[in-house]
Every structure is written in C-alpha cells, then in structure tokens.
Write a protein that holds these residues in place. Structure first.
Motif, short mmCIF file in Angstrom:
data_model
loop_
_atom_site.label_atom_id
_atom_site.label_comp_id
_atom_site.label_asym_id
_atom_site.label_seq_id
_atom_site.Cartn_x
_atom_site.Cartn_y
_atom_site.Cartn_z
N GLU A 79 0.88 -1.30 0.09
CA GLU A 79 0.15 -0.19 -0.13
C GLU A 79 0.84 1.29 -0.03
OE1 GLU A 79 -2.60 -0.16 3.31
OE2 GLU A 79 -3.83 -1.95 2.45
N GLY A 80 2.12 1.11 0.21
CA GLY A 80 3.00 2.42 0.06
C GLY A 80 4.44 2.15 0.52
N ALA A 81 4.93 3.05 0.63
CA ALA A 81 6.50 3.16 1.12
C ALA A 81 6.57 4.10 2.45
CB ALA A 81 7.46 3.54 -0.01
N MET A 82 7.36 3.45 3.40
CA MET A 82 7.89 4.28 4.48
C MET A 82 9.26 4.41 4.61
SD MET A 82 4.94 5.37 6.44
CE MET A 82 5.47 5.23 8.07
N ALA A 83 10.10 5.36 5.10
CA ALA A 83 11.36 5.28 5.46
C ALA A 83 11.50 5.08 7.04
CB ALA A 83 12.12 6.68 5.02
N TRP A 84 12.57 4.35 7.45
CA TRP A 84 12.92 4.33 8.65
C TRP A 84 14.12 4.60 9.02
CZ3 TRP A 84 16.49 -0.03 10.50
CH2 TRP A 84 16.32 -0.13 12.04
N LYS A 85 14.46 5.55 9.94
CA LYS A 85 15.86 5.96 10.13
C LYS A 85 16.55 5.20 11.57
CE LYS A 85 18.64 10.11 10.81
NZ LYS A 85 18.51 11.83 11.06
N PRO A 86 17.43 4.23 11.35
CA PRO A 86 18.03 3.68 12.77
C PRO A 86 18.59 4.60 13.81
CG PRO A 86 18.73 2.65 10.59
CD PRO A 86 17.92 3.90 10.25
N GLY A 87 18.12 4.31 14.92
CA GLY A 87 18.82 5.12 16.22
C GLY A 87 18.02 6.18 16.34
N ALA A 88 16.83 6.57 15.63
CA ALA A 88 16.03 7.68 15.91
C ALA A 88 15.15 7.63 16.88
CB ALA A 88 15.36 8.13 14.45
N PRO A 89 14.63 8.57 17.62
CA PRO A 89 13.60 8.25 18.69
C PRO A 89 12.19 7.61 18.05
CG PRO A 89 14.60 10.57 18.76
CD PRO A 89 14.88 9.94 17.66
N THR A 90 11.82 6.74 18.84
CA THR A 90 10.65 5.98 18.32
C THR A 90 9.47 6.59 17.50
OG1 THR A 90 10.75 4.52 20.22
CG2 THR A 90 8.56 4.41 18.98
N GLU A 91 9.00 8.02 17.92
CA GLU A 91 8.31 8.74 17.40
C GLU A 91 8.66 9.36 16.21
OE1 GLU A 91 10.40 11.31 20.50
OE2 GLU A 91 9.49 9.30 20.27
N GLN A 92 9.93 9.46 15.98
CA GLN A 92 10.66 10.23 14.86
C GLN A 92 11.22 9.13 13.76
OE1 GLN A 92 13.29 12.94 16.10
NE2 GLN A 92 11.88 14.08 17.61
N ALA A 93 11.16 7.83 14.26
CA ALA A 93 11.74 6.76 13.18
C ALA A 93 11.16 6.67 12.04
CB ALA A 93 12.03 5.40 13.97
N TRP A 94 10.02 6.96 12.01
CA TRP A 94 9.44 6.48 10.55
C TRP A 94 8.90 7.72 9.98
CZ3 TRP A 94 9.51 1.81 8.30
CH2 TRP A 94 9.74 0.23 9.02
N ARG A 95 8.78 7.78 8.71
CA ARG A 95 7.98 8.89 7.80
C ARG A 95 7.44 8.33 6.49
NH1 ARG A 95 10.52 11.01 3.66
NH2 ARG A 95 12.63 10.24 3.15
N LYS A 96 6.44 8.83 6.32
CA LYS A 96 5.68 8.47 5.08
C LYS A 96 6.60 8.90 3.88
CE LYS A 96 1.20 8.41 2.87
NZ LYS A 96 -0.38 8.68 2.56
N VAL A 97 6.81 7.85 2.97
CA VAL A 97 7.53 8.27 1.65
C VAL A 97 6.36 8.59 0.40
CG1 VAL A 97 9.19 7.56 -0.21
CG2 VAL A 97 9.54 7.22 2.36
N TRP A 98 5.73 7.65 0.08
CA TRP A 98 4.74 7.81 -1.11
C TRP A 98 3.65 6.62 -0.89
CZ3 TRP A 98 4.50 4.17 -5.56
CH2 TRP A 98 3.93 4.71 -6.68
N THR A 99 2.38 7.09 -1.67
CA THR A 99 1.46 6.17 -1.74
C THR A 99 1.09 6.05 -3.15
OG1 THR A 99 0.41 7.07 0.43
CG2 THR A 99 -1.06 5.64 -1.03
#
Length: 306
Positions: A79-99
């Motif tokens: 259903e889409g793509a997300m970006a995960w940043k290793p080491g980032a705080p939990t609430e900032q670790a994921w962001r939406k990339v594209w649907t």
C-alpha cells in the motif's frame, strides 16, 4: 545528515506481480531484510540472534522490499513506502514516503547510492505495471517513458549509480534520464547486456529460466538465474560485468550455488561489501566484491522479539 534529492521510479507495463527479495546494509553494518512478513535485522555470520523491527501503526506489508537511502531505509509494501531511520527516537523513526495510485500495489524498491534516486515497482491485479519518477522528497510523481522495454523488473543500482534490471529473463543496464517536456518528464534508458534466459512454450507449466535478481559488482554480476514465474530449480551464477554483445563473450557462466527460490542480495553504498541470502541453504554468503566468489557464513540464530 541532509538527504539527497530523490527520483522515484515505479515500473513498466505488462509484468506480473513481483516477489520482492532485497536486503539493505544498515549504517552500522548489519543487514535488514524482509522474510515471512516481518523485518529482520541480522549480523550475518555471528552468533547474535536476529531481531525483529516493529512496523509503525497502520503499516504492515506482507511482502516488503527494502533499500538503503542515505541514513534511512526505504521499506516498500503493497500500500505504500515508509522510511525508517535507525537510531532515531521511536516517534521520529518512521516517515511516509509515497502512496501509489489507487489500484496499484507497490512491489519493489531500489535506491541509487550516488544520486539518491529511488526506484519503486508497482503492479495491478491484472499484472499491468507503471513507471513513475519523483524528483524530490516533497515532489509529485511524474511518468517515466519506456519505449521498448515494457516488462522490465528487478531494478538494482551499483555503487557508481548504474541501473540494472531484468527483462524476460535477460540482464539490462542503463538509467533514468530527465525528459525534454512536461509530457515526458523522465525516460528509461538501457541495453541488454547478458542474454541469460532460456525460454520455451508447451502445453504444461513453464520451465523457462532466466535472471530474477542481480548483485552488480565492479567487474562481475552475481545473478540469480532460476525458473521464471515460479520456483523449483535455479542457480546463483557469475558473469563479467560487461556488454556480452560488444565483447563477443561466449554464452556461458560460472554456477556458484543452487538456488530454487528467490534470494536476498545486499550491496554496501560504496560497493565494498556484498552479501547474498540463499533460501535453499538457509544461510548468508559473503561475496568477494573483486572476484564475485561466494563464501558460506554460519547460519543465523532464530530471531527474537515480537
């Protein structure tokens, strides 16, 4: 760290849904890959158990593909793509990339470590796919014109930014160029460099074989040459990273290992380290970036966590 501009590409026409099979090096040298609908983080060859990465709420792909993009990992699901940043705080670790557009399922992803270009592959229930390009993280997708390679799949970049893909079981090499009009903002370019497919027709199930995945090294290509459209037989093979037609190369290759089901491949952004996970062997193999030889590593410990 500032992220590089992106161009995201989403696939051609006339292909069936893909079986994503990719892995990515994390900045600390570990490997992230999707297996059995979960994301696993491993240190291949070590006794440390694999750990599971928890998806963010509302994002739970059953057949994910991953690719390194700077300090982030792009995870592509249906259903889409997300970006995960290793080491980032939990609430900032994921962001939406594209649907993807309605009716499209996101199947695969690849990222150019040199330019930041990201390639996504989508398909419909009917097996139709499309290429799209996104010039930046905030930009809107633009269409990629594909004149003579409909059906291209399995995109992957080498450390120098060259794009490799498969078409009807053969290996192609090229890139994505900026178009010359609003109607054609991006263009897929490429040539067939290795004819690895063995195609047939008959009344029964297909027994054709060809390239299903590529690990592009500087002087060699390590290729999963296996049954097209299914599983049951195949090998990991090695060929020179050169245009076989221009070089007049004989139609032969080195068979390195049996592989009857899709595998995971990972290449570090600088091309200095490469790994391949062969499901038949249930283990990772270290790939010599200079010679293209593979060496089995000890089997990974089962994952822990939820």
């Amino acid at each position: 760290m500032r992220m590089l501009p992106w161009i995201a590409v989403v696939a051609c026409t006339g292909i069936s849904p893909l079986s994503a099979g990719s892995a990515a090096f994390l900045p600390d040298g570990r490997i992230l890959y999707a297996e059995d609908a979960v994301l696993q983080i491993v240190t291949p060859g070590s006794e440390a158990p694999a750990t599971l990465l928890t998806y963010p709420e509302g994002f739970a792909p059953t057949n994910a593909s991953v690719a390194r993009a700077g300090e982030e990992i792009i995870v592509a699901g249906e259903e889409g793509a997300m970006a995960w940043k290793p080491g980032a705080p939990t609430e900032q670790a994921w962001r939406k990339v594209w649907t993807p557009p309605e009716g499209e399922s996101l199947e695969d992803v690849a990222v150019d470590p040199k330019s930041g270009m990201a390639v996504f592959v989508t398909s419909t229930e009917e097996g139709t796919a499309s290429w799209w390009a996104m010039a930046s993280r905030e930009g809107k997708p633009g269409k990629v014109y594909n004149r003579r390679a409909n059906g291209a799949e399995n995109p992957v970049f080498d450390a120098a930014g060259n794009l490799y893909f498969t078409l009807h079981g053969d290996v192609w090499k090229g890139g994505v160029e900026v178009g010359d009009s609003e109607e054609v903002p991006f263009v897929l370019t490429g040539t067939r460099i290795w004819p690895l497919a063995e195609l047939e027709t008959g009344p029964g199930n297909s027994s054709g074989t060809g390239a299903n995945g590529i690990l592009p090294l500087k002087d060699h290509l390590v290729v999963e040459r296996s049954r097209l459209g299914g599983s049951g037989w195949g090998q990991i093979v090695r060929v020179p990273n050169a245009d076989a037609f221009e070089a007049g190369s004989p139609l032969k290759w080195d068979e390195l290992e049996e592989s009857s089901s899709r595998c995971h491949v990972a290449l570090s952004p600088d091309g200095g380290r490469a790994l391949i996970y062969i499901r038949d062997a249930a283990r990772w193999f270290e790939v010599d970036p200079a010679k293209g030889e593979i060496t089995p590593l000890p089997k990974s410990v089962p994952p822990k966590g939820e």
